[in-house]
Design a protein around this motif. Structure first.
Motif, PDB file in Angstrom:
ATOM      1  N   ASP A 177       0.692  -1.233  -0.319  1.00 59.27           N
ATOM      2  CA  ASP A 177      -0.013  -0.265  -0.116  1.00 59.27           C
ATOM      3  C   ASP A 177       0.814   1.490  -0.305  1.00 59.27           C
ATOM      4  O   ASP A 177       1.125   2.041  -1.017  1.00 59.27           O
ATOM      5  CB  ASP A 177      -0.815   0.090   1.063  1.00 59.27           C
ATOM      6  CG  ASP A 177      -1.771  -0.569   1.177  1.00 59.27           C
ATOM      7  OD1 ASP A 177      -2.123  -1.525   0.102  1.00 59.27           O
ATOM      8  OD2 ASP A 177      -2.414  -1.575   2.386  1.00 59.27           O
ATOM      9  N   LEU A 178       1.383   1.694   0.895  1.00 61.31           N
ATOM     10  CA  LEU A 178       2.564   2.021   0.676  1.00 61.31           C
ATOM     11  C   LEU A 178       3.964   2.131  -0.284  1.00 61.31           C
ATOM     12  O   LEU A 178       3.729   3.878  -1.332  1.00 61.31           O
ATOM     13  CB  LEU A 178       4.434   2.053   2.050  1.00 61.31           C
ATOM     14  CG  LEU A 178       4.611   3.254   1.986  1.00 61.31           C
ATOM     15  CD1 LEU A 178       4.173   4.505   2.621  1.00 61.31           C
ATOM     16  CD2 LEU A 178       6.125   2.442   3.359  1.00 61.31           C
ATOM     17  N   ARG A 179       3.800   1.670  -1.061  1.00 65.18           N
ATOM     18  CA  ARG A 179       4.918   1.482  -2.060  1.00 65.18           C
ATOM     19  C   ARG A 179       3.679   2.033  -3.286  1.00 65.18           C
ATOM     20  O   ARG A 179       4.138   3.217  -4.162  1.00 65.18           O
ATOM     21  CB  ARG A 179       5.201   0.349  -2.611  1.00 65.18           C
ATOM     22  CG  ARG A 179       5.554   0.259  -3.959  1.00 65.18           C
ATOM     23  CD  ARG A 179       6.308  -1.040  -4.320  1.00 65.18           C
ATOM     24  NE  ARG A 179       7.315  -1.076  -5.282  1.00 65.18           N
ATOM     25  CZ  ARG A 179       6.772  -1.668  -6.593  1.00 65.18           C
ATOM     26  NH1 ARG A 179       5.238  -2.329  -6.283  1.00 65.18           N
ATOM     27  NH2 ARG A 179       7.456  -1.236  -7.590  1.00 65.18           N
ATOM     28  N   ALA A 180       2.773   1.696  -3.184  1.00 61.46           N
ATOM     29  CA  ALA A 180       1.880   2.188  -4.727  1.00 61.46           C
ATOM     30  C   ALA A 180       1.016   3.737  -4.211  1.00 61.46           C
ATOM     31  O   ALA A 180       1.435   4.642  -5.816  1.00 61.46           O
ATOM     32  CB  ALA A 180       0.358   1.394  -4.771  1.00 61.46           C
ATOM     33  N   LEU A 240       4.495   5.370  -5.159  1.00 59.06           N
ATOM     34  CA  LEU A 240       4.334   5.634  -6.911  1.00 59.06           C
ATOM     35  C   LEU A 240       3.714   6.194  -7.453  1.00 59.06           C
ATOM     36  O   LEU A 240       3.542   6.608  -8.783  1.00 59.06           O
ATOM     37  CB  LEU A 240       4.354   4.011  -7.725  1.00 59.06           C
ATOM     38  CG  LEU A 240       6.256   3.613  -6.731  1.00 59.06           C
ATOM     39  CD1 LEU A 240       5.874   1.949  -6.892  1.00 59.06           C
ATOM     40  CD2 LEU A 240       7.123   4.206  -7.524  1.00 59.06           C
ATOM     41  N   ALA A 241       2.377   6.806  -7.295  1.00 60.42           N
ATOM     42  CA  ALA A 241       1.027   7.317  -7.658  1.00 60.42           C
ATOM     43  C   ALA A 241       1.357   8.693  -7.477  1.00 60.42           C
ATOM     44  O   ALA A 241       0.788   9.718  -8.630  1.00 60.42           O
ATOM     45  CB  ALA A 241      -0.547   6.848  -7.141  1.00 60.42           C
ATOM     46  N   ASP A 243       2.256  12.892   1.438  1.00 59.69           N
ATOM     47  CA  ASP A 243       2.089  14.628   0.642  1.00 59.69           C
ATOM     48  C   ASP A 243       2.712  14.755   1.618  1.00 59.69           C
ATOM     49  O   ASP A 243       3.443  16.133   0.489  1.00 59.69           O
ATOM     50  CB  ASP A 243       0.350  14.674   0.865  1.00 59.69           C
ATOM     51  CG  ASP A 243      -0.519  13.566  -0.063  1.00 59.69           C
ATOM     52  OD1 ASP A 243       0.140  12.514  -0.760  1.00 59.69           O
ATOM     53  OD2 ASP A 243      -1.332  13.149   0.896  1.00 59.69           O
ATOM     54  N   HIS A 244       3.349  15.798   2.581  1.00 56.31           N
ATOM     55  CA  HIS A 244       3.776  16.517   3.171  1.00 56.31           C
ATOM     56  C   HIS A 244       5.109  16.420   2.803  1.00 56.31           C
ATOM     57  O   HIS A 244       6.005  17.669   2.042  1.00 56.31           O
ATOM     58  CB  HIS A 244       3.382  17.154   4.540  1.00 56.31           C
ATOM     59  CG  HIS A 244       4.328  17.765   5.692  1.00 56.31           C
ATOM     60  ND1 HIS A 244       3.997  18.986   5.555  1.00 56.31           N
ATOM     61  CD2 HIS A 244       5.450  17.682   5.997  1.00 56.31           C
ATOM     62  CE1 HIS A 244       4.680  19.676   5.805  1.00 56.31           C
ATOM     63  NE2 HIS A 244       5.570  18.975   6.531  1.00 56.31           N
ATOM     64  N   SER A 245       5.466  14.781   2.628  1.00 60.84           N
ATOM     65  CA  SER A 245       7.302  15.156   2.539  1.00 60.84           C
ATOM     66  C   SER A 245       6.957  14.925   0.995  1.00 60.84           C
ATOM     67  O   SER A 245       8.492  15.998   0.892  1.00 60.84           O
ATOM     68  CB  SER A 245       7.975  13.465   2.741  1.00 60.84           C
ATOM     69  OG  SER A 245       8.674  13.202   2.711  1.00 60.84           O
TER      70      SER A 245
END
Length: 118
Positions: free
Chosen positions: A5-8, A11-12, A98-100
């Motif tokens: 989930d984190l990866r997807a 990468l989006a 998102d913030h990063s």
């Protein structure tokens, strides 16, 4: 949230790439060649290092015991977010990603942003 989930989610994001520059155990996500997220490949101990505004980082660390100063990173500008125990909501983890990402994009020159369509 799982590693996949984190990866997807990472990468989006536009102009994002992934790689293993620190060896086979650390997955790094970059936007326009600059890191915005790092995570270990061990899903049993899922955590992610994320760039963060220094004042916001202090606030997050005070509110959430799962958010610590960045492991092996500049502790003023990076947090390690421990996801494995499930106490942080997926929504909060996504907001921190998102913030990063947005901090890195904002640090890019206009020319680089234009090259990558950001």
């Amino acid at each position: 949230m799982t590693l996949e989930d984190l990866r997807a989610y990472c990468l989006a994001k536009p102009a994002t790439t992934e790689g293993l520059p620190f060896g086979p155990d650390t997955l790094v996500f970059k936007v326009a060649g600059k890191m915005f997220a790092l995570t270990g490949m061990d899903e049993a101990d899922l955590r992610v290092n994320l760039k963060c505004d220094p004042e916001y980082a202090i606030t997050l660390r005070e509110r959430h015991e799962e958010i610590k100063p960045g492991y092996h990173m500049n502790k003023q500008h990076w947090n390690t977010v421990y996801i494995e125990d499930g106490d942080l909501s997926t929504e909060l983890v996504r907001e921190l990603i998102d913030h990063s990402y947005e901090l890195i994009v904002a640090s890019l020159s206009k020319k680089v942003r234009a090259e990558f369509g950001l």
